[in-house]
Scaffold this active site. Sequence first.
Site, PDB file in Angstrom:
ATOM      1  CB  SER A   1      20.648  14.475  87.769  1.00 13.97           C
ATOM      2  OG  SER A   1      20.947  15.035  87.176  1.00 13.97           O
TER       3      SER A   1
ATOM      4  CG  ASP B   1      24.148  15.794  89.113  1.00 19.12           C
ATOM      5  OD1 ASP B   1      22.558  14.762  90.149  1.00 19.12           O
ATOM      6  OD2 ASP B   1      24.114  15.135  88.750  1.00 19.12           O
TER       7      ASP B   1
END
Length: 300
Positions: free
Chosen positions: A37, A178
């Site tokens: 991320s 993600d």
Amino acid sequence: MRALVLGGGSMKGAFQVGAIQAVMEDGFQPDMIYGISVGALNTTFLVNESGQQLVENDEVNWKVAGRKLLEFWIHHITHPQDISTLRSRMLLGVNTLRSRFDGILDPSPLHNLIRGHINQAYIEASTLLSKVGAVNIQSGEIKYVSKNEAHFMDFVNASSSIPMLMPTVEIDKEFYLDGGMREVAPVRQAIEDGATEIVLIACHSPHLYQAEDMNAQNLITLIERVRDITVNQIVNSNIQWAESFVDRSILRGKHMSLTVIRPSAPLVLDLQHFTSEDISRLLVEGYKEALHILKKESKL
């Protein structure tokens, strides 16, 4: 092998950047940098910076690399529009009805920012072993790719694409989001790849903050809150696993060390309304927290 492991945390990644600066000033010189991320974004910047320094100076000054990352955040991440823009409600509704949903937020500003500061030649010149992870939406599995693999930058974009808020990223006819949906701190992958001296910087404290006066009818706020709850549990599990693994390895006679730097208290940042002052505050908090932990460990 010395590994810097950078966990996810959206714009709370500013805390991570401050901590990175303190770690580099303390003399840590990584052989590996792994990220998820926002940690994937910070990983990519450090890999790029190390490659540029090697090309220009034949060596890497990690104190300078950490400072360059910190300056990047200060100058370029000052308000939500630097990262994403809210899509038109009408267009969003039409696309959703036509099964063309591509996120509530448009992350083009972030992708343009990355493209403007990353040079593929510098990435390739870096001697670091580096990986980022994203989740394959079809299989549900997390996939890690190294900087030398095809579509590395696509995986960086996917790793930082927040589910529901941002669109999926298509890579080789598969869709990714993600990596924090499966692992927030990619320490397991770093250990599997040979890491023995690990500095792990997370953006979440062991405890979740109490959300007061939260508007649960605001979709973005609700998604962020649900994500915070999930991410907090996952990162705690990642760290607990790593601590247990290192302890067992030491008992078996294998030299390993793990330094975990994370906020002592929950970080609060409104993804929709943060300012440059908010980012600066988190940078300072990360720097101070890292100094505190490094000083405490040096006395052990």
